[in-house]
Write an enzyme that holds these catalytic residues in place. Structure first.
Site, PDB file in Angstrom:
ATOM      1  N   LYS A  22       1.079  -1.496  -0.089  1.00 59.35           N
ATOM      2  CA  LYS A  22       0.001   0.239   0.060  1.00 59.35           C
ATOM      3  C   LYS A  22       0.706   1.440   0.190  1.00 59.35           C
ATOM      4  O   LYS A  22       1.949   1.152   0.215  1.00 59.35           O
ATOM      5  CB  LYS A  22      -0.755  -0.393   1.446  1.00 59.35           C
ATOM      6  CG  LYS A  22      -2.042   1.136   1.387  1.00 59.35           C
ATOM      7  CD  LYS A  22      -2.817   0.201   0.585  1.00 59.35           C
ATOM      8  CE  LYS A  22      -4.716   0.951   0.388  1.00 59.35           C
ATOM      9  NZ  LYS A  22      -5.606   0.135  -0.748  1.00 59.35           N
ATOM     10  N   GLY A  28     -19.990   6.692   5.451  1.00 63.02           N
ATOM     11  CA  GLY A  28     -19.439   7.764   4.016  1.00 63.02           C
ATOM     12  C   GLY A  28     -19.700   7.452   3.249  1.00 63.02           C
ATOM     13  O   GLY A  28     -20.491   5.992   2.572  1.00 63.02           O
ATOM     14  N   GLY A  75     -18.618   7.694  -0.426  1.00 67.19           N
ATOM     15  CA  GLY A  75     -17.952   8.357  -1.598  1.00 67.19           C
ATOM     16  C   GLY A  75     -18.370   6.978  -2.564  1.00 67.19           C
ATOM     17  O   GLY A  75     -19.048   6.436  -2.575  1.00 67.19           O
ATOM     18  N   VAL A  96     -17.874   4.000  -3.619  1.00 67.53           N
ATOM     19  CA  VAL A  96     -18.265   2.691  -4.094  1.00 67.53           C
ATOM     20  C   VAL A  96     -19.172   2.708  -2.795  1.00 67.53           C
ATOM     21  O   VAL A  96     -20.314   1.904  -2.994  1.00 67.53           O
ATOM     22  CB  VAL A  96     -16.671   2.169  -2.931  1.00 67.53           C
ATOM     23  CG1 VAL A  96     -17.223   0.881  -2.175  1.00 67.53           C
ATOM     24  CG2 VAL A  96     -15.186   2.252  -3.574  1.00 67.53           C
ATOM     25  N   ALA A  97     -19.066   4.026  -2.094  1.00 74.56           N
ATOM     26  CA  ALA A  97     -20.332   3.588  -1.031  1.00 74.56           C
ATOM     27  C   ALA A  97     -21.489   4.129  -1.553  1.00 74.56           C
ATOM     28  O   ALA A  97     -22.952   4.137  -1.464  1.00 74.56           O
ATOM     29  CB  ALA A  97     -20.792   4.325   0.709  1.00 74.56           C
ATOM     30  N   TYR A  98     -21.205   4.831  -3.103  1.00 78.19           N
ATOM     31  CA  TYR A  98     -22.853   5.540  -3.682  1.00 78.19           C
ATOM     32  C   TYR A  98     -23.766   4.206  -4.396  1.00 78.19           C
ATOM     33  O   TYR A  98     -24.267   4.056  -4.490  1.00 78.19           O
ATOM     34  CB  TYR A  98     -22.088   6.396  -4.731  1.00 78.19           C
ATOM     35  CG  TYR A  98     -23.957   6.709  -5.318  1.00 78.19           C
ATOM     36  CD1 TYR A  98     -24.814   7.767  -5.164  1.00 78.19           C
ATOM     37  CD2 TYR A  98     -23.792   6.432  -6.605  1.00 78.19           C
ATOM     38  CE1 TYR A  98     -25.158   8.403  -6.235  1.00 78.19           C
ATOM     39  CE2 TYR A  98     -24.565   6.955  -7.216  1.00 78.19           C
ATOM     40  CZ  TYR A  98     -25.765   7.970  -6.717  1.00 78.19           C
ATOM     41  OH  TYR A  98     -26.662   8.580  -7.971  1.00 78.19           O
TER      42      TYR A  98
END
Length: 346
Positions: free
Chosen positions: A80, A177, A179, A181-183
């Site tokens: 990472k 959250g 963002g 992905v969450a949308y």
């Protein structure tokens, strides 16, 4: 700051500190393991409160990628990177090209990709200086929809194990959250009939989800006190901690954030309370699975990537069942599974 004495240092193969005066680049690259293949994991741009916080984050995230890639049966090790700074002010082509040069110097031991505050466009600027990047435009592209799909299927797997069915009609889900992905996750949940309660530090993101999916907006801190079925952490890590566990009413924790448990012991506390936890690096592996398919000789296939992502459901069912049999927390079972794969190979 002695890295070897850090609590989260786990025999990482490399920890590289990078800087470039002209572009303002300050970055850390951590390669945890290359046993199964080159280390692969995204680059996160974040305005850390201290260098120590950045080191802690990159060490934890890189180890998580080793386990994530192993459990997803990918021929990758774990790594990472983090770039330190305010995404609203620091982004530039010079910055990302400088970071690309740093990746090039590692000679392929680590491949980067998009992550928090890093877009596929940013990765393409890195690509001008190096081939050691994945998730490229014109190939696998944006991994967010695949991460969202895997997370959605993970919630269904948890509901199936907990309640004996996977019908999410009327199920109350708190999403922390909002963002990219969450949308997409909210879209899947809304289409499945779930009732959404959402929060984010960005008011525009909240309004977008509220308007699109008839969600209910709640306060940043209020999200922990809701009487819901599922808590889906989709922001930064460590939101499952001593303070929040005492407040959470959800019987399932399943979201796309990394490092959701503040400490390993919190996984066992959840099990003792009867809360089913979907280990983060298992449920959120859809993005890296999608990225893998751009490396295939026959070329990228969204259909093949999707089929692989759908396997997250079965992997989680296996982990949940082993947890019941072994009477240990799900994150311990996930770690055992990852370590078995790393030791024995894919």
């Amino acid at each position: 700051m002695a890295v070897f004495n850090q609590v989260d240092f786990d025999n990482h193969e490399q920890v590289v500190f990078c800087s470039d005066k002209e572009s303002g680049l300050k970055a850390i690259i951590a390669v945890h393991s290359t046993k199964l293949g080159p280390a692969v994991g995204g680059c996160r741009l974040w305005n850390y409160a201290s260098d120590e916080d950045a080191v802690t984050d990159v060490l934890r995230l890189s180890k998580g990628m080793t386990y994530k890639n192993a459990v997803a049966r990918l021929p990758f090790g774990g790594g990472k990177s983090v770039i330190i700074g305010d995404a609203k002010t620091i982004k530039s082509e010079a910055l990302f090209r400088a970071f690309g040069k740093q990746l090039e110097r590692l000679g392929g031991s680590y491949y980067s990709a998009e992550d928090v505050n890093i877009t596929t466009g940013d990765v393409m600027m890195m690509h001008k200086e190096t081939n050691y990047v994945m998730g490229l435009e014109g190939k696998s592209g944006n991994p967010s929809p695949f991460t969202a799909l895997g997370t959605f299927l993970g919630i269904k797997a948890a509901y199936q194990h907990k309640h004996g069915h996977q019908n999410l009609e009327g199920v109350k889900v708190a999403v922390q959250g909002l963002g990219a992905v969450a949308y997409d996750l909210c879209k899947h949940l809304h289409n499945a009939g779930a009732e959404l309660f959402v929060t984010d530090i960005n008011e525009e993101s909240v309004a977008r989800v509220v308007n699109a999916f008839n969600a209910t907006a709640v306060g940043i801190d209020e999200i922990y006190d809701l009487d819901v079925d599922v808590y889906a952490p989709c922001a930064l890590g460590a939101t499952v901690n001593d303070n929040t566990i005492a407040r959470l009413k959800a019987s399932i924790i399943a979201g796309c954030a990394n490092n959701q448990l503040a400490e390993s012991r919190h996984g066992e506390i959840l099990r003792e309370k009867g809360v089913l936890y979907a280990p983060d690096y298992v449920i959120n592996a859809g993005g890296i699975i999608n990225v893998y398919y751009e490396t295939k000789e026959e070329g990228y296939s969204a259909e093949a990537a999707t089929k692989h992502v759908e396997g997250i459901y079965d992997t989680l069912i296996e982990i949940f069942q082993r947890s019941d049999v072994e009477q240990v927390s799900t994150h311990v079972v996930a770690n055992e599974l990852a370590e078995e794969i790393i030791a024995n190979g894919l």
